[in-house]
Write a protein that holds these residues in place. Structure first.
Motif, PDB file in Angstrom:
ATOM      1  N   THR A 109     -36.187 -52.860 -44.315  1.00 21.43           N
ATOM      2  CA  THR A 109     -35.982 -54.152 -43.425  1.00 21.43           C
ATOM      3  C   THR A 109     -35.049 -54.858 -44.010  1.00 21.43           C
ATOM      4  O   THR A 109     -33.952 -54.481 -44.856  1.00 21.43           O
ATOM      5  CB  THR A 109     -37.450 -55.070 -43.656  1.00 21.43           C
ATOM      6  OG1 THR A 109     -36.937 -55.732 -44.978  1.00 21.43           O
ATOM      7  CG2 THR A 109     -38.385 -54.283 -43.782  1.00 21.43           C
ATOM      8  N   LYS A 320     -44.991 -54.418 -48.458  1.00 26.15           N
ATOM      9  CA  LYS A 320     -45.106 -53.951 -46.920  1.00 26.15           C
ATOM     10  C   LYS A 320     -46.188 -54.890 -46.319  1.00 26.15           C
ATOM     11  O   LYS A 320     -46.346 -55.062 -45.116  1.00 26.15           O
ATOM     12  CB  LYS A 320     -45.867 -52.421 -47.307  1.00 26.15           C
ATOM     13  CG  LYS A 320     -44.645 -51.502 -47.730  1.00 26.15           C
ATOM     14  CD  LYS A 320     -45.213 -50.147 -47.376  1.00 26.15           C
ATOM     15  CE  LYS A 320     -44.642 -48.946 -48.386  1.00 26.15           C
ATOM     16  NZ  LYS A 320     -43.434 -49.476 -48.961  1.00 26.15           N
ATOM     17  N   LEU A 321     -47.318 -55.049 -47.092  1.00 24.52           N
ATOM     18  CA  LEU A 321     -48.338 -55.997 -46.365  1.00 24.52           C
ATOM     19  C   LEU A 321     -47.865 -57.327 -45.801  1.00 24.52           C
ATOM     20  O   LEU A 321     -47.858 -57.820 -44.625  1.00 24.52           O
ATOM     21  CB  LEU A 321     -49.344 -56.421 -47.308  1.00 24.52           C
ATOM     22  CG  LEU A 321     -50.800 -56.399 -47.080  1.00 24.52           C
ATOM     23  CD1 LEU A 321     -50.959 -54.987 -46.688  1.00 24.52           C
ATOM     24  CD2 LEU A 321     -51.623 -56.653 -48.295  1.00 24.52           C
ATOM     25  N   ASP A 324     -45.608 -56.686 -42.760  1.00 26.67           N
ATOM     26  CA  ASP A 324     -46.487 -56.453 -41.688  1.00 26.67           C
ATOM     27  C   ASP A 324     -47.052 -57.754 -41.106  1.00 26.67           C
ATOM     28  O   ASP A 324     -46.975 -58.179 -39.702  1.00 26.67           O
ATOM     29  CB  ASP A 324     -47.678 -55.528 -41.900  1.00 26.67           C
ATOM     30  CG  ASP A 324     -47.345 -54.099 -42.104  1.00 26.67           C
ATOM     31  OD1 ASP A 324     -46.357 -53.611 -41.696  1.00 26.67           O
ATOM     32  OD2 ASP A 324     -48.211 -53.299 -42.417  1.00 26.67           O
ATOM     33  N   ALA A 327     -44.461 -59.410 -39.251  1.00 30.57           N
ATOM     34  CA  ALA A 327     -44.422 -58.866 -37.742  1.00 30.57           C
ATOM     35  C   ALA A 327     -45.572 -59.250 -36.905  1.00 30.57           C
ATOM     36  O   ALA A 327     -45.329 -59.544 -35.848  1.00 30.57           O
ATOM     37  CB  ALA A 327     -44.482 -57.295 -37.838  1.00 30.57           C
ATOM     38  N   ASN A 328     -46.754 -59.025 -37.336  1.00 28.48           N
ATOM     39  CA  ASN A 328     -47.986 -59.571 -36.442  1.00 28.48           C
ATOM     40  C   ASN A 328     -48.500 -60.595 -37.052  1.00 28.48           C
ATOM     41  O   ASN A 328     -49.432 -60.609 -37.775  1.00 28.48           O
ATOM     42  CB  ASN A 328     -48.806 -58.401 -36.648  1.00 28.48           C
ATOM     43  CG  ASN A 328     -48.416 -57.087 -36.579  1.00 28.48           C
ATOM     44  OD1 ASN A 328     -47.096 -57.106 -36.572  1.00 28.48           O
ATOM     45  ND2 ASN A 328     -49.099 -55.918 -36.193  1.00 28.48           N
ATOM     46  N   PRO A 333     -54.307 -59.071 -42.871  1.00 29.62           N
ATOM     47  CA  PRO A 333     -54.647 -57.808 -43.420  1.00 29.62           C
ATOM     48  C   PRO A 333     -55.618 -57.939 -44.662  1.00 29.62           C
ATOM     49  O   PRO A 333     -55.944 -58.959 -44.984  1.00 29.62           O
ATOM     50  CB  PRO A 333     -53.587 -57.350 -44.119  1.00 29.62           C
ATOM     51  CG  PRO A 333     -52.379 -58.612 -43.785  1.00 29.62           C
ATOM     52  CD  PRO A 333     -53.026 -59.617 -43.254  1.00 29.62           C
TER      53      PRO A 333
ATOM     54  N   ASN B   2     -37.604 -52.945 -35.048  1.00 29.11           N
ATOM     55  CA  ASN B   2     -38.261 -54.483 -34.715  1.00 29.11           C
ATOM     56  C   ASN B   2     -37.724 -54.925 -33.378  1.00 29.11           C
ATOM     57  O   ASN B   2     -37.078 -55.857 -32.934  1.00 29.11           O
ATOM     58  CB  ASN B   2     -38.246 -55.510 -35.672  1.00 29.11           C
ATOM     59  CG  ASN B   2     -36.866 -55.390 -36.353  1.00 29.11           C
ATOM     60  OD1 ASN B   2     -36.085 -54.520 -35.884  1.00 29.11           O
ATOM     61  ND2 ASN B   2     -36.508 -56.549 -36.892  1.00 29.11           N
TER      62      ASN B   2
END
Lengths: 350, 350
Positions: A109, A320-321, A324, A327-328, A333, B2
DNA sequence: GGCTTTAGTGGGAGCGCTCTCACCACATGG
DNA sequence: CCATGTGGTGAGAGCGCTCCCACTAAAGCC
């Protein structure tokens, strides 16, 4: 290899870095088109894209993060929060592993890692103000103690947050990544009892950390399942010196102990040291099981039986969580639990 | 990746953080005056200042870093560059100490610490591009190896840079903070010879790091001064396992050794371990001196004689140097060298 | 033919901040 | 009296970027 990319902009003092405007001019397109090309926009013709790409290389263009941040309302960084007041505990290679793991997860990223360490009480206010101030897009919290209640309130601020290690308050649904510490403790108990030891004791970690509590609970459960007495429980602070101290106390309390589970390898090192200092042979007279599978344990002459704790992997999973979650936004999660695994070495078997 | 970043709003939270405009309105002053009050401007009346201060508290105002960065052309952050490709070496608590020290130095400033770790070759290009891109106001480089020549070119970019540990190229005048490693090695030699040992050897560090080279040179100089033979020199990698390996090789080469200087405590731990494994008593048969004064050395039963290496202090000094360099661009600060000090414990004296 | 659609483009507006500059009141000096 | 500060203020102009919207040209559909 590429001659003109080797020295794009040394530019002592004077030359300001090229702006998007400059880039657009060089590429013969508008600022908007250049922006679209940079951000992988779908509505860009092939030749416009090519022209912009070429201009980027030619000018050595780098987007200005501040300007981008200002308009996108994204900081482009995440915080790694280490609410650890004690410098000595910080020396634990655990943190190095965590930092590496998180860094690894962020590699792909364009998020950068900002370190936030708070020590004294006043600092935590500063830290939380920083986190709420929108200076980061998310946070990873590691090694938090029960007293760090402010940390939990983070979840309510809407800032995407992931814990490394189960937080005290799981009600709020904050995602976390952890090792199955309970199972780890249980494995240690099963292993020692299976090796014929019966006068068992444990050097547990600090009671204000979930990892320590879970390992202890798992240990006690394992003993129960083996039909053994719980035995002495001494609390240490996860450090080598703390383990050595705790072992001395343990030996005074229960001189006939024949198996010890130390809740960290560092403490196990101290335990082995104390045992030898008192003339007990390891593993013949006393078997020792540690926790973490540290590389340092190699120093022990005999290998140290221990529960593997893939800290870097866990930290990377947390990273990573978080990516995510950023992003969302909105969806929480599920926690991720890594299975515990026993690594048998010389300290527990003859 | 993204491309769907079409989410400008700050997501769930709802309440947008107050802007300077809001603050000024609440305080009953103009945006300009509010800005001056915030930045400690000299030309603000007492009551205007008070009104702004009150409004800050009332609104919970936090300046938007991105907006400020955009106009001041300062990133508000500094990079800690760790060009360390090997995860195992990274486990060395050294880095934890460095991170803590730098963090400490930055505490009073509003600079934030951004971690930059490069591993594979491609990553270093990425790193240097990042550093040149104006995303940080300065950089601290730690643990750099001779092969990391790109690091040195940083000095030419005009980005304020401070090294922790003497860089290979001191010609460019890049400021650095270091321990007097040469003197440290010399102290070790003097101590062992003074303790009556004469068949001396050293487990040196990697030859591509100045600290290792300097410690070795100091050691050799010390032996020369004591009128002793230089003895075997084995190179390790600063880790415990590396020290153990090196010691095994050493014993094969020079079985009659009676004093060993290991260039790091971690290696010394491995050395002691190997010695004991081979049945040599420490310090009776072989005296051991380490380097760093790690807390971990306590695990050794007997204490480890070592050269103190106040890593956190050194890192903090580097941090301060960088802060100064950012504040006063142009002038290159002088290198800072911390004196070496021997800490005598049980591993070298009976 | 007239229309809509669609891929591609460029012109603004404005994110939240700092900073220059003009301005005002009220001192001081000649 | 005007000239010259001097402490304090506010309006306005951007910093470099993304995004909305208006626009074109080419293509599709009745």
């Amino acid at each position: 290899m590429n001659a003109n990319s080797s020295r794009p902009a040394p530019a002592a003092a004077g030359r300001p870095s090229p702006t998007l405007e400059d880039l657009a001019l060089a590429a013969g397109v508008s600022r908007s088109t250049a922006s679209r090309a940079i951000n992988g926009g779908s509505k860009v013709s092939a030749q416009a894209q090519a022209a912009v790409d070429a201009a980027i290389v030619a000018l050595g263009y780098t987007p200005n993060r501040a300007a981008r941040s200002l308009v996108t309302r994204r900081a482009g960084s995440v915080a790694l929060v280490i609410p650890e007041p004690d410098a000595r505990v910080m020396m634990d290679p655990y943190f190095a592993a965590v930092i590496m793991g998180v860094n690894e997860a962020l590699r792909e990223t364009d998020l950068q890692l900002v370190l936030l360490m708070s020590r004294a009480g006043d600092d935590s206010a500063r830290t939380i103000r920083y986190l709420r101030g929108g200076h980061v897009d998310g946070a990873i919290v590691v090694s938090h103690h029960r007293a760090d209640d402010w940390v939990e309130s983070l979840g309510a601020t809407g800032l995407p947050t992931v814990f490394i290690g189960r937080p005290w308050d799981t009600e709020s649904g904050i995602p976390y990544v952890d090792l199955d510490n309970f199972e780890g403790g249980r494995l240690a108990a099963r292993h020692l009892s299976g090796a014929g030891r019966s006068k068992l004791a444990t050097i547990a970690g600090p009671t204000d950390m979930t990892a320590a509590v879970d390992r202890l609970q798992g240990w006690l459960q394992g003993l129960r399942e083996a039909g053994l007495q719980p035995g002495p429980v001494i609390h240490g602070d996860f450090t080598t010196a703390g383990g050595a101290d705790a072992a001395a106390r343990l030996l005074a309390e229960a001189p006939d102990v024949d198996g010890i589970f130390a809740a960290s390898d560092l403490m196990a090192l101290g335990v082995v040291d104390t045992l030898r200092g008192k003339g007990r042979r390891v593993p013949d007279e006393v078997a020792v099981v540690g926790f973490d599978n540290h590389s340092i344990q190699a120093a022990n002459g005999l290998g140290l039986t221990t529960v593997a704790h893939p800290m870097a992997d866990i930290a990377a999973a947390a990273g990573k969580l978080l990516v995510d979650a950023i992003a969302n936004p909105g969806e929480l999660p599920e926690p991720v639990i890594y299975p515990a695994e026993l690594v048998v070495r010389g300290s527990s078997v003859a």
